[in-house]
Design an enzyme around this catalytic site. Sequence first.
Site, PDB file in Angstrom:
ATOM      1  N   TYR A 155       0.847  -1.209   0.000  1.00  0.00           N
ATOM      2  CA  TYR A 155       0.000   0.000   0.000  1.00  0.00           C
ATOM      3  C   TYR A 155       0.878   1.253   0.000  1.00  0.00           C
ATOM      4  O   TYR A 155       0.444   2.345  -0.405  1.00  0.00           O
ATOM      5  CB  TYR A 155      -0.949  -0.022   1.210  1.00  0.00           C
ATOM      6  CG  TYR A 155      -2.176   0.845   1.016  1.00  0.00           C
ATOM      7  CD1 TYR A 155      -3.079   0.581  -0.008  1.00  0.00           C
ATOM      8  CD2 TYR A 155      -2.428   1.925   1.852  1.00  0.00           C
ATOM      9  CE1 TYR A 155      -4.201   1.370  -0.193  1.00  0.00           C
ATOM     10  CE2 TYR A 155      -3.554   2.723   1.675  1.00  0.00           C
ATOM     11  CZ  TYR A 155      -4.431   2.431   0.650  1.00  0.00           C
ATOM     12  OH  TYR A 155      -5.545   3.220   0.471  1.00  0.00           O
ATOM     13  N   LYS A 162      -3.010   8.495   2.671  1.00  0.00           N
ATOM     14  CA  LYS A 162      -4.219   8.352   3.514  1.00  0.00           C
ATOM     15  C   LYS A 162      -3.977   8.927   4.908  1.00  0.00           C
ATOM     16  O   LYS A 162      -4.890   9.492   5.520  1.00  0.00           O
ATOM     17  CB  LYS A 162      -4.657   6.889   3.605  1.00  0.00           C
ATOM     18  CG  LYS A 162      -5.189   6.304   2.299  1.00  0.00           C
ATOM     19  CD  LYS A 162      -6.345   7.090   1.704  1.00  0.00           C
ATOM     20  CE  LYS A 162      -6.996   6.381   0.532  1.00  0.00           C
ATOM     21  NZ  LYS A 162      -7.887   7.247  -0.256  1.00  0.00           N
TER      22      LYS A 162
HETATM   23  P1  NAP Z   1     -12.473   3.627  -8.261  1.00  0.00           P
HETATM   24  O1  NAP Z   1     -13.806   3.125  -8.590  1.00  0.00           O
HETATM   25  O2  NAP Z   1     -11.378   3.337  -9.224  1.00  0.00           O
HETATM   26  O3  NAP Z   1     -12.559   5.180  -7.930  1.00  0.00           O
HETATM   27  C1  NAP Z   1     -11.431   6.024  -7.929  1.00  0.00           C
HETATM   28  C2  NAP Z   1     -11.836   7.275  -8.619  1.00  0.00           C
HETATM   29  O4  NAP Z   1     -10.801   8.286  -8.563  1.00  0.00           O
HETATM   30  C3  NAP Z   1     -12.112   7.045 -10.102  1.00  0.00           C
HETATM   31  O5  NAP Z   1     -13.399   7.513 -10.419  1.00  0.00           O
HETATM   32  C4  NAP Z   1     -11.036   7.863 -10.786  1.00  0.00           C
HETATM   33  O6  NAP Z   1     -11.437   8.359 -12.029  1.00  0.00           O
HETATM   34  C5  NAP Z   1     -10.881   8.982  -9.794  1.00  0.00           C
HETATM   35  N1  NAP Z   1      -9.715   9.818 -10.086  1.00  0.00           N
HETATM   36  C6  NAP Z   1      -8.412   9.453 -10.158  1.00  0.00           C
HETATM   37  N2  NAP Z   1      -7.670  10.521 -10.517  1.00  0.00           N
HETATM   38  C7  NAP Z   1      -8.511  11.558 -10.668  1.00  0.00           C
HETATM   39  C8  NAP Z   1      -8.370  12.928 -11.018  1.00  0.00           C
HETATM   40  N3  NAP Z   1      -7.168  13.456 -11.326  1.00  0.00           N
HETATM   41  N4  NAP Z   1      -9.465  13.736 -11.057  1.00  0.00           N
HETATM   42  C9  NAP Z   1     -10.678  13.227 -10.785  1.00  0.00           C
HETATM   43  N5  NAP Z   1     -10.898  11.945 -10.461  1.00  0.00           N
HETATM   44  C10 NAP Z   1      -9.829  11.120 -10.398  1.00  0.00           C
HETATM   45  O7  NAP Z   1     -11.970   2.994  -6.871  1.00  0.00           O
HETATM   46  P2  NAP Z   1     -12.561   3.041  -5.378  1.00  0.00           P
HETATM   47  O8  NAP Z   1     -11.950   1.873  -4.718  1.00  0.00           O
HETATM   48  O9  NAP Z   1     -14.023   3.216  -5.408  1.00  0.00           O
HETATM   49  O10 NAP Z   1     -11.849   4.326  -4.781  1.00  0.00           O
HETATM   50  C11 NAP Z   1     -12.540   5.415  -4.203  1.00  0.00           C
HETATM   51  C12 NAP Z   1     -11.843   5.874  -2.922  1.00  0.00           C
HETATM   52  O11 NAP Z   1     -11.984   4.853  -1.927  1.00  0.00           O
HETATM   53  C13 NAP Z   1     -10.354   6.124  -3.063  1.00  0.00           C
HETATM   54  O12 NAP Z   1     -10.000   7.237  -2.271  1.00  0.00           O
HETATM   55  C14 NAP Z   1      -9.749   4.856  -2.464  1.00  0.00           C
HETATM   56  O13 NAP Z   1      -8.425   5.057  -1.984  1.00  0.00           O
HETATM   57  C15 NAP Z   1     -10.731   4.634  -1.338  1.00  0.00           C
HETATM   58  N6  NAP Z   1     -10.723   3.301  -0.731  1.00  0.00           N
HETATM   59  C16 NAP Z   1     -10.810   2.191  -1.521  1.00  0.00           C
HETATM   60  C17 NAP Z   1     -10.793   0.937  -0.928  1.00  0.00           C
HETATM   61  C18 NAP Z   1     -10.857  -0.299  -1.768  1.00  0.00           C
HETATM   62  O14 NAP Z   1     -10.445  -1.366  -1.289  1.00  0.00           O
HETATM   63  N7  NAP Z   1     -11.370  -0.256  -2.988  1.00  0.00           N
HETATM   64  C19 NAP Z   1     -10.710   0.808   0.461  1.00  0.00           C
HETATM   65  C20 NAP Z   1     -10.638   1.962   1.241  1.00  0.00           C
HETATM   66  C21 NAP Z   1     -10.639   3.211   0.632  1.00  0.00           C
HETATM   67  P3  NAP Z   1     -11.106   7.491 -13.358  1.00  0.00           P
HETATM   68  O15 NAP Z   1     -11.387   6.059 -13.081  1.00  0.00           O
HETATM   69  O16 NAP Z   1     -12.009   8.092 -14.348  1.00  0.00           O
HETATM   70  O17 NAP Z   1      -9.647   7.687 -13.604  1.00  0.00           O
END
Ligand code: NAP
Length: 273
Positions: A155, A162
């Site tokens: 990570y 984070k």
């Molecule tokens: P996700 O569906 O891939 O969402 C991430 C989003 O960030 C995507 O919509 C991506 O857009 C966007 N993004 C990246 N760069 C960007 C930019 N420059 N401007 C605007 N948007 C941008 O994945 P997710 O897991 O749902 O992630 C959402 C949040 O949850 C993140 O902060 C992640 O760290 C957090 N989180 C995830 C998990 C997990 O296990 N999945 C656990 C805890 C926390 P594009 O796809 O269009 O590039």
Amino acid sequence: MIMKGKRGIVLGIANKKSIAYGIAKACKEQGAELAITYLNERFERKLKPIADELECGERFYPCDVSKPQEIKALKESLEKDFGKIDFLVHSIAFAPKEGLSGHFVDIPKEAFNVAMEISVYSFIELAQVLKPIMNQDASLLTLSYYGGVKYIPSYNLMGVAKAALEMSVKYMAEDLGRDGIRVNAISAGPIKTLAASGIDDFSFMLKWNAVNSPLRRNVTIQDVGNSGMYLLSDLSRSVTGEIHYVDSGFNIMGMPAIEFDENGKTEIAWKDC
Ligand code: NAP
């Protein structure tokens, strides 16, 4: 209808597996009016059906958070279409590949800066720019992960991002609390999304969490969606500066769990991970 009369913007929907989609859907089901964003033209077409499903109408805007002019344009659009907003969801993170594998100490400065800008500063900048159009009791929400508190293999850079994001939540909560605006984060357990696929050995992380959590299962975007909706709603009107865990309880464990066989003998729960 817990969110009836609430208007908000959700950033970070990449597809129907996104955590942001889970939160948007939960808010919509409880009567909220939504606006959503897409990164660029390539994603506009992909996300249009989701914008339609969430009944965003014209409130479907471009916003690459690395471009300050797009954040300013987002404010103008929201002001025109909504007047004021009641909530904001920041569900955005990005780190270059070299920050999500190998040795943390080898991370190049450019990769570090990019991750901090997209994954941390964007939340602060959105609050800064959109504050003039926030209602007095507005609620802001971002997404974190346990890797910002404790070491999690691979990570790496995102863990440090984070940690900075979680501390930003607390400083923002104090500043904005003076205007009645709340700021919270959900620390979600691992979920298979597009962003997660960039992390080395993510499937091991999923198995490990399921086996070693008190609830013995992983979380879903519906779970995070419902908890997110609570934090954006008036049900949580005295909650701010919190990092709320939605992780099947994984964060409370001090040691890996054990199981008992029919003879009462202990077994290592994680042996099949
Ligand atoms: P996700 O569906 O891939 O969402 C991430 C989003 O960030 C995507 O919509 C991506 O857009 C966007 N993004 C990246 N760069 C960007 C930019 N420059 N401007 C605007 N948007 C941008 O994945 P997710 O897991 O749902 O992630 C959402 C949040 O949850 C993140 O902060 C992640 O760290 C957090 N989180 C995830 C998990 C997990 O296990 N999945 C656990 C805890 C926390 P594009 O796809 O269009 O590039």
